[in-house]
Design a protein around this motif. Structure first.
Motif, PDB file in Angstrom:
ATOM      1  N   GLN A   1      52.820  28.388  34.598  1.00 17.74           N
ATOM      2  CA  GLN A   1      52.387  26.940  34.244  1.00 17.74           C
ATOM      3  C   GLN A   1      51.948  26.393  35.726  1.00 17.74           C
ATOM      4  OE1 GLN A   1      55.437  23.987  32.790  1.00 17.74           O
ATOM      5  NE2 GLN A   1      54.500  22.774  33.904  1.00 17.74           N
ATOM      6  N   LEU A   2      50.879  26.023  35.585  1.00 15.47           N
ATOM      7  CA  LEU A   2      49.983  25.276  36.764  1.00 15.47           C
ATOM      8  C   LEU A   2      50.143  23.833  36.531  1.00 15.47           C
ATOM      9  CD1 LEU A   2      48.435  25.548  39.303  1.00 15.47           C
ATOM     10  CD2 LEU A   2      46.623  25.620  38.022  1.00 15.47           C
TER      11      LEU A   2
ATOM     12  N   GLU B   1      44.640  35.102  36.040  1.00 14.44           N
ATOM     13  CA  GLU B   1      43.740  34.070  36.039  1.00 14.44           C
ATOM     14  C   GLU B   1      43.985  33.081  37.063  1.00 14.44           C
ATOM     15  OE1 GLU B   1      42.562  32.944  32.265  1.00 14.44           O
ATOM     16  OE2 GLU B   1      42.819  34.746  31.280  1.00 14.44           O
ATOM     17  N   LEU B   2      45.176  33.045  37.726  1.00  9.46           N
ATOM     18  CA  LEU B   2      45.416  31.878  38.633  1.00  9.46           C
ATOM     19  C   LEU B   2      44.350  31.749  39.491  1.00  9.46           C
ATOM     20  CD1 LEU B   2      47.454  29.787  39.442  1.00  9.46           C
ATOM     21  CD2 LEU B   2      48.705  31.454  40.551  1.00  9.46           C
TER      22      LEU B   2
ATOM     23  N   LEU C   1      49.283  43.593  40.643  1.00 11.19           N
ATOM     24  CA  LEU C   1      49.578  43.449  39.078  1.00 11.19           C
ATOM     25  C   LEU C   1      49.177  42.159  38.240  1.00 11.19           C
ATOM     26  CD1 LEU C   1      52.333  46.011  38.320  1.00 11.19           C
ATOM     27  CD2 LEU C   1      49.926  46.424  38.062  1.00 11.19           C
ATOM     28  N   ALA C   2      49.889  41.169  39.057  1.00  9.85           N
ATOM     29  CA  ALA C   2      49.909  39.750  38.377  1.00  9.85           C
ATOM     30  C   ALA C   2      50.103  39.601  36.830  1.00  9.85           C
ATOM     31  CB  ALA C   2      48.439  39.161  38.582  1.00  9.85           C
ATOM     32  N   VAL C   3      51.299  40.167  36.717  1.00  8.25           N
ATOM     33  CA  VAL C   3      51.851  40.267  35.315  1.00  8.25           C
ATOM     34  C   VAL C   3      52.590  38.979  34.746  1.00  8.25           C
ATOM     35  CG1 VAL C   3      53.683  41.533  33.901  1.00  8.25           C
ATOM     36  CG2 VAL C   3      52.509  42.800  35.548  1.00  8.25           C
TER      37      VAL C   3
ATOM     38  N   VAL D   1      41.419  29.881  38.244  1.00  8.58           N
ATOM     39  CA  VAL D   1      41.744  28.388  37.804  1.00  8.58           C
ATOM     40  C   VAL D   1      42.008  27.685  39.152  1.00  8.58           C
ATOM     41  CG1 VAL D   1      43.400  26.714  36.868  1.00  8.58           C
ATOM     42  CG2 VAL D   1      42.801  28.920  35.719  1.00  8.58           C
ATOM     43  N   LEU D   2      42.300  28.148  40.190  1.00 10.09           N
ATOM     44  CA  LEU D   2      42.362  27.364  41.582  1.00 10.09           C
ATOM     45  C   LEU D   2      41.218  27.258  42.252  1.00 10.09           C
ATOM     46  CD1 LEU D   2      45.806  29.103  43.096  1.00 10.09           C
ATOM     47  CD2 LEU D   2      45.540  26.723  41.848  1.00 10.09           C
ATOM     48  N   GLU D   3      40.482  28.188  42.015  1.00  9.98           N
ATOM     49  CA  GLU D   3      39.002  28.060  42.678  1.00  9.98           C
ATOM     50  C   GLU D   3      38.164  26.977  42.153  1.00  9.98           C
ATOM     51  OE1 GLU D   3      36.313  28.412  45.444  1.00  9.98           O
ATOM     52  OE2 GLU D   3      38.233  29.780  45.322  1.00  9.98           O
ATOM     53  N   ILE D   4      38.362  26.730  40.682  1.00 11.01           N
ATOM     54  CA  ILE D   4      37.952  25.578  40.022  1.00 11.01           C
ATOM     55  C   ILE D   4      38.632  24.333  40.442  1.00 11.01           C
ATOM     56  CG2 ILE D   4      37.988  24.444  37.377  1.00 11.01           C
ATOM     57  CD1 ILE D   4      37.561  27.169  36.379  1.00 11.01           C
TER      58      ILE D   4
END
Length: 193
Positions: free
Chosen positions: A104-105, A150-151, A98-100, A154-157
């Motif tokens: 903060q990264l 969206e994590l 679900l990734a609700v 972003v981690l792939e970027i």
């Protein structure tokens, strides 16, 4: 026909196979719902959490009434415990899918972070960054607040532009209105003063 029906409900097949299976699946259901309820409480979801709590307790009460009615049935106890363990596992998998919420990264990189910063900005993520002193050298520290779903993107970027960067992820319960562009507009559900 009626005698056969009564014998099924009182027979060994029902007591030691059907009833334990029903208890097992009911326990999976209530623990899975309970795990999701806890996640919703931690995310501040004031409407969803109580609704999940209602269903969790109703399923638990029905299951416990069957355990009490069959107090001498050890197979029902095993099914109850196995359902609890399986429900925790399934609840965590569902919660992960679900990734609700928002996170903060924080990214710390020894290599120049200019390309990573440019790509994150170009992808529409608000960031804050600064230079810092690491244990042995200068580092760049980048912060961003994003939707949890969206994590992965972003981690792939980050892995593309700085594959050896160190990062940490923290859950965020709420955010306040900030600098325009810092947080995507759909994340601003709670305005600060």
């Amino acid at each position: 026909m009626e005698i056969l029906s009564i014998n099924f409900w009182e027979g060994n097949l029902f007591s030691y196979v059907v009833l334990p299976l029903l208890i097992f699946f009911a326990r999976i259901s209530d623990v899975t719902v309970g795990t999701l309820r806890i996640v919703m409480v931690s995310k501040g979801q004031k409407l969803i959490a109580p609704l999940l709590g209602f269903f969790e307790v109703v399923i638990w009460l029905v299951t416990m009434s069957k355990i009490i009615q069959n107090i001498d049935n050890w197979v029902a106890y095993v099914a109850y415990g196995a359902g609890f363990a399986t429900g925790n596992y399934i609840g965590l998998i569902i919660e992960e899918k679900l990734a609700v919420g928002i996170v903060q990264l924080q990214i710390i990189t020894r290599k120049s972070a200019d390309n990573l910063i440019a790509k994150l900005k170009a992808s529409g993520y608000g960031i804050t960054h600064h230079e810092a002193q690491g244990a042995n050298e200068k580092v760049a520290v980048i912060y961003t607040i994003i939707k949890r779903n969206e994590l992965k993107k972003v981690l792939e970027i980050m892995r593309t532009y700085n594959p050896k960067a160190f990062y940490s992820i923290e859950d965020v319960k709420s955010i306040s209105k900030g600098v325009p562009g810092f947080v995507k507009p759909e994340l601003r559900w709670r305005k600060g003063k």
